[in-house]
Motif scaffolding. Structure first.
Motif, PDB file in Angstrom:
ATOM      1  N   SER A  78      -0.845  53.839  -4.564  1.00 49.68           N
ATOM      2  CA  SER A  78      -0.979  52.978  -3.393  1.00 49.68           C
ATOM      3  C   SER A  78      -2.135  53.390  -2.494  1.00 49.68           C
ATOM      4  CB  SER A  78       0.322  52.988  -2.573  1.00 49.68           C
ATOM      5  OG  SER A  78       0.625  54.309  -2.148  1.00 49.68           O
ATOM      6  N   HIS A  79      -2.676  54.599  -2.700  1.00 53.29           N
ATOM      7  CA  HIS A  79      -3.764  55.090  -1.854  1.00 53.29           C
ATOM      8  C   HIS A  79      -5.015  55.281  -2.712  1.00 53.29           C
ATOM      9  CE1 HIS A  79      -5.959  57.208   1.232  1.00 53.29           C
ATOM     10  NE2 HIS A  79      -6.130  58.227   0.418  1.00 53.29           N
ATOM     11  N   TYR A  80      -6.112  54.691  -2.272  1.00 52.25           N
ATOM     12  CA  TYR A  80      -7.392  54.804  -2.962  1.00 52.25           C
ATOM     13  C   TYR A  80      -8.400  55.441  -2.006  1.00 52.25           C
ATOM     14  CZ  TYR A  80      -5.605  51.600  -6.539  1.00 52.25           C
ATOM     15  OH  TYR A  80      -4.873  51.019  -7.542  1.00 52.25           O
ATOM     16  N   ARG A  81      -9.118  56.444  -2.516  1.00 51.53           N
ATOM     17  CA  ARG A  81     -10.128  57.107  -1.684  1.00 51.53           C
ATOM     18  C   ARG A  81     -11.539  56.745  -2.136  1.00 51.53           C
ATOM     19  NH1 ARG A  81     -12.764  62.251  -0.290  1.00 51.53           N
ATOM     20  NH2 ARG A  81     -12.876  62.774  -2.507  1.00 51.53           N
ATOM     21  N   LEU A  82     -11.927  57.127  -3.344  1.00 55.72           N
ATOM     22  CA  LEU A  82     -13.257  56.842  -3.870  1.00 55.72           C
ATOM     23  C   LEU A  82     -13.236  55.708  -4.884  1.00 55.72           C
ATOM     24  CD1 LEU A  82     -14.658  60.473  -4.374  1.00 55.72           C
ATOM     25  CD2 LEU A  82     -14.902  58.975  -2.402  1.00 55.72           C
ATOM     26  N   PHE A  83     -12.216  55.650  -5.699  1.00 57.62           N
ATOM     27  CA  PHE A  83     -12.124  54.610  -6.723  1.00 57.62           C
ATOM     28  C   PHE A  83     -11.856  53.263  -6.063  1.00 57.62           C
ATOM     29  CE2 PHE A  83     -10.818  52.417 -10.519  1.00 57.62           C
ATOM     30  CZ  PHE A  83     -11.457  53.106 -11.545  1.00 57.62           C
ATOM     31  N   PRO A  84     -12.592  52.212  -6.409  1.00 55.54           N
ATOM     32  CA  PRO A  84     -12.376  50.909  -5.758  1.00 55.54           C
ATOM     33  C   PRO A  84     -10.973  50.386  -6.034  1.00 55.54           C
ATOM     34  CG  PRO A  84     -14.471  50.950  -6.943  1.00 55.54           C
ATOM     35  CD  PRO A  84     -13.729  52.180  -7.348  1.00 55.54           C
ATOM     36  N   LYS A  85     -10.339  49.920  -4.989  1.00 57.53           N
ATOM     37  CA  LYS A  85      -8.974  49.425  -5.125  1.00 57.53           C
ATOM     38  C   LYS A  85      -8.925  48.153  -5.961  1.00 57.53           C
ATOM     39  CE  LYS A  85      -4.892  48.200  -2.384  1.00 57.53           C
ATOM     40  NZ  LYS A  85      -4.340  48.041  -1.009  1.00 57.53           N
ATOM     41  N   ALA A  86      -9.957  47.306  -5.829  1.00 53.17           N
ATOM     42  CA  ALA A  86      -9.960  46.049  -6.584  1.00 53.17           C
ATOM     43  C   ALA A  86      -9.969  46.306  -8.080  1.00 53.17           C
ATOM     44  CB  ALA A  86     -11.167  45.206  -6.172  1.00 53.17           C
ATOM     45  N   LEU A  87     -10.765  47.279  -8.523  1.00 56.58           N
ATOM     46  CA  LEU A  87     -10.820  47.583  -9.951  1.00 56.58           C
ATOM     47  C   LEU A  87      -9.590  48.360 -10.402  1.00 56.58           C
ATOM     48  CD1 LEU A  87     -14.586  48.512 -10.369  1.00 56.58           C
ATOM     49  CD2 LEU A  87     -13.457  46.305 -10.627  1.00 56.58           C
ATOM     50  N   GLY A  88      -9.056  49.219  -9.541  1.00 61.12           N
ATOM     51  CA  GLY A  88      -7.848  49.944  -9.901  1.00 61.12           C
ATOM     52  C   GLY A  88      -6.662  49.026 -10.116  1.00 61.12           C
ATOM     53  N   GLN A  89      -6.558  47.998  -9.301  1.00 65.77           N
ATOM     54  CA  GLN A  89      -5.464  47.044  -9.476  1.00 65.77           C
ATOM     55  C   GLN A  89      -5.649  46.207 -10.741  1.00 65.77           C
ATOM     56  OE1 GLN A  89      -5.526  44.901  -5.776  1.00 65.77           O
ATOM     57  NE2 GLN A  89      -4.217  46.396  -4.720  1.00 65.77           N
ATOM     58  N   LEU A  90      -6.900  45.951 -11.131  1.00 63.55           N
ATOM     59  CA  LEU A  90      -7.129  45.233 -12.384  1.00 63.55           C
ATOM     60  C   LEU A  90      -6.657  46.041 -13.582  1.00 63.55           C
ATOM     61  CD1 LEU A  90     -10.665  43.595 -11.979  1.00 63.55           C
ATOM     62  CD2 LEU A  90      -8.440  42.516 -11.845  1.00 63.55           C
TER      63      LEU A  90
END
Length: 525
Positions: A78-90
């Motif tokens: 649920s927490h993103y620091r450096l990795f883009p959240k949009a791509l992580g959710q994909l």
């Protein structure tokens, strides 16, 4: 006794009041007392590789690698620091194993530029490996392309079954893969996709420092698209976290490659600098990056005895075999305080040194509607040899007022001029210019062993794209007709004067009415 009892009561009351505060502090600190900060599980590395190409152009390749020690498809992130959240959710939603997306304008000319670090086709390219848990790959592929179309402001939503294939021999997984069942692979290309700033802006927003600090400050749109080649890509793959590969990490690699025409940007010279190419210089590294470096290829190509000079001098160098060729790179580490000088400005410059006895090619680039190209070469040709000089150009549309009355005939390019001193078969004696014939005194020479010759080539006829001039004619005719009809009708209505005239004699109805009234004995109308 009374006083001591009262004192004990006050102490007990104070302890009772302090207990909630102490309990609150302990809850903040945790059951184990003071706790240490959790080490970061993600990291960022950025690098820029500048390569002088054999043709005289300059290639710049940016690479931003974000690595996250997390299993996105197993852990509830649920927490993103450096990795883009949009791509992580994909990755989590569509069960992705690998994703590779590129937008390219132009074509990498391997014959003149050598092999590239990363090759990509013109237009947009997308190929994805799905996890073996996906039941409907085609549905996930369609939904994924639509989402990526929105993220990168591209036309990826036009990807469908008509332009999607499933290769079986090419496009193996680039990361960690347990099996290679090609049923979970999809590949598509949109060759007509036009790359512009609308695709670059969301690409830069995926960077941890965006375009505010580090190497990304050089990503200026008007300079990146004024190049001979432009390619930006996003690569996502799983990699091993340790040597035994007991756990995996996700790697996001954002790359951008451009090729600058050094002769145009360098006013006819092959020398270049960061400011000349990007209109900016490096001032500071990205504070979130663990590594920020600039690599300059200083391998001596020994072309016409030319040597390279890099300024400022690098602190270290690096040698390795890249694409089958041993390369030497000058390294500039932005995290090293000695790299950026006191003015907080790093402008790397590279100059080509040529021995004076070999002469300098003189090239003056053209400016649209201001001045033409000028190319002068001082060369020595051996006997019985053939010399061929070729120049690459791109056909472009002119303004409609710049076309000649017969545009389909083509446009003429001025002839080339060849000036040479040709050895004389017979040594000529020096004569008085005034006494010699006119045809012998136009090009006098001081040495009788050779004579001067100036030759001209044929004018070159070039066919440029010609628009359909009948279309503007039809539009003008139709518009004028509509305006004339509408204007004439309104003008006639606005300027005409209407008069109402009463008839002198009544009409048929009035005469009939009077006849009936006369019979009845009633006064006439």
């Amino acid at each position: 006794m009374g006083a001591s009892a009262a004192g004990k009561a006050e102490v007990a009351a104070g302890m009772a009041a302090a207990m909630p505060l102490a309990l609150f502090v302990l809850l903040l600190l945790g059951p184990g007392g003071w706790c240490l900060a959790e080490p970061q599980r993600d990291s960022l590395r950025e690098e820029l590789v500048i390569t002088p190409l054999p043709s005289g152009d300059v290639a710049a390749t940016f690479q931003f690698r974000t690595r996250w020690d997390s299993e996105l498809q197993r852990e509830g992130v649920s927490h993103y620091r450096l990795f883009p959240k949009a791509l992580g959710q994909l990755i989590s939603k569509y069960s992705l194993r690998e994703l590779h997306l590129s937008f390219t304008q132009g074509f990498w000319r391997t014959r003149y530029w050598g092999p590239p670090f990363l090759q990509a086709p013109s237009g947009a390219e997308l190929w994805v490996w799905f996890q073996d848990t996906v039941t409907n790959v085609d549905k996930s592929w369609k939904e994924l392309s639509n989402v990526l179309s929105g993220i990168f402001c591209a036309s990826l939503n036009f990807i469908d079954s008509t332009n999607t294939v499933t290769p079986t021999a090419s496009f193996k997984p680039l990361g960690l893969a347990n099996d290679t069942d090609h049923y979970f692979l999809r590949y598509a290309v949109l060759p007509r996709e036009v790359v512009c700033t609308e695709n670059l802006t969301p690409w830069k927003k995926l960077l941890p420092c965006s375009s505010k600090a580090g190497l990304s400050v050089l990503l200026k749109a008007d300079r990146l698209f004024h190049t001979s080649y432009h390619s930006q890509a996003v690569h996502i793959r799983p990699v091993c976290r340790n040597a035994r590969c007991t756990s995996i990490s996700w790697e996001l690699r954002q790359t951008l490659s451009v090729v600058f025409d050094a002769f145009i940007t360098g006013q006819g010279k092959k020398d270049w600098s960061l400011f000349r190419m990007f209109s900016r210089t490096l001032t500071e590294p990205c504070p979130l990056a663990s590594e920020s470096r600039v690599y300059v290829d200083i391998t001596n190509y020994n072309q016409d005895n030319e040597t390279l000079e890099v300024n400022p001098p690098p602190t270290t160098t690096y040698q390795d075999v890249i694409l089958g060729t041993r390369k030497t790179y000058a390294i500039y580490d932005l995290l090293d305080t000695a790299t950026i000088n006191n003015s907080r400005n790093l402008n790397i410059q590279l100059k080509w040194k040529r021995p004076a006895e070999n002469g300098y090619i003189h090239y003056q680039p053209a400016q649209d509607r201001l001045q033409p190209h000028l190319l002068e070469m001082l060369i020595q040709l051996p006997a019985n040899s053939v010399t061929k000089v070729s120049i690459q150009f791109e056909r472009a549309l002119l303004k409609w007022t710049e076309y000649t009355p017969d545009p389909n005939h083509g446009f003429y390019v001025s002839p080339s001029v060849l000036s040479a001193l040709v050895p004389s078969m017979v040594a000529a004696k020096p004569v008085d210019w005034e006494e010699s014939p006119l045809f012998n005194s136009l090009f006098p020479v001081s040495d009788g062993s050779n004579y001067f010759v100036r030759l001209y080539t044929e004018p070159l006829l070039v066919n440029l794209p010609t628009p359909d001039f009948s279309m503007p004619y039809n539009v003008i005719c139709l518009t004028c007709t509509v305006v004339a009809v509408c204007y004439g009708s309104f003008y006639n209505l606005l300027t005409r004067t209407f008069h109402i005239e009463e008839p002198r004699t009544g009409g048929l109805a009035k005469r009939l009415a009077n006849l009936i009234r006369r019979i009845r004995g009633v006064p006439l109308l």
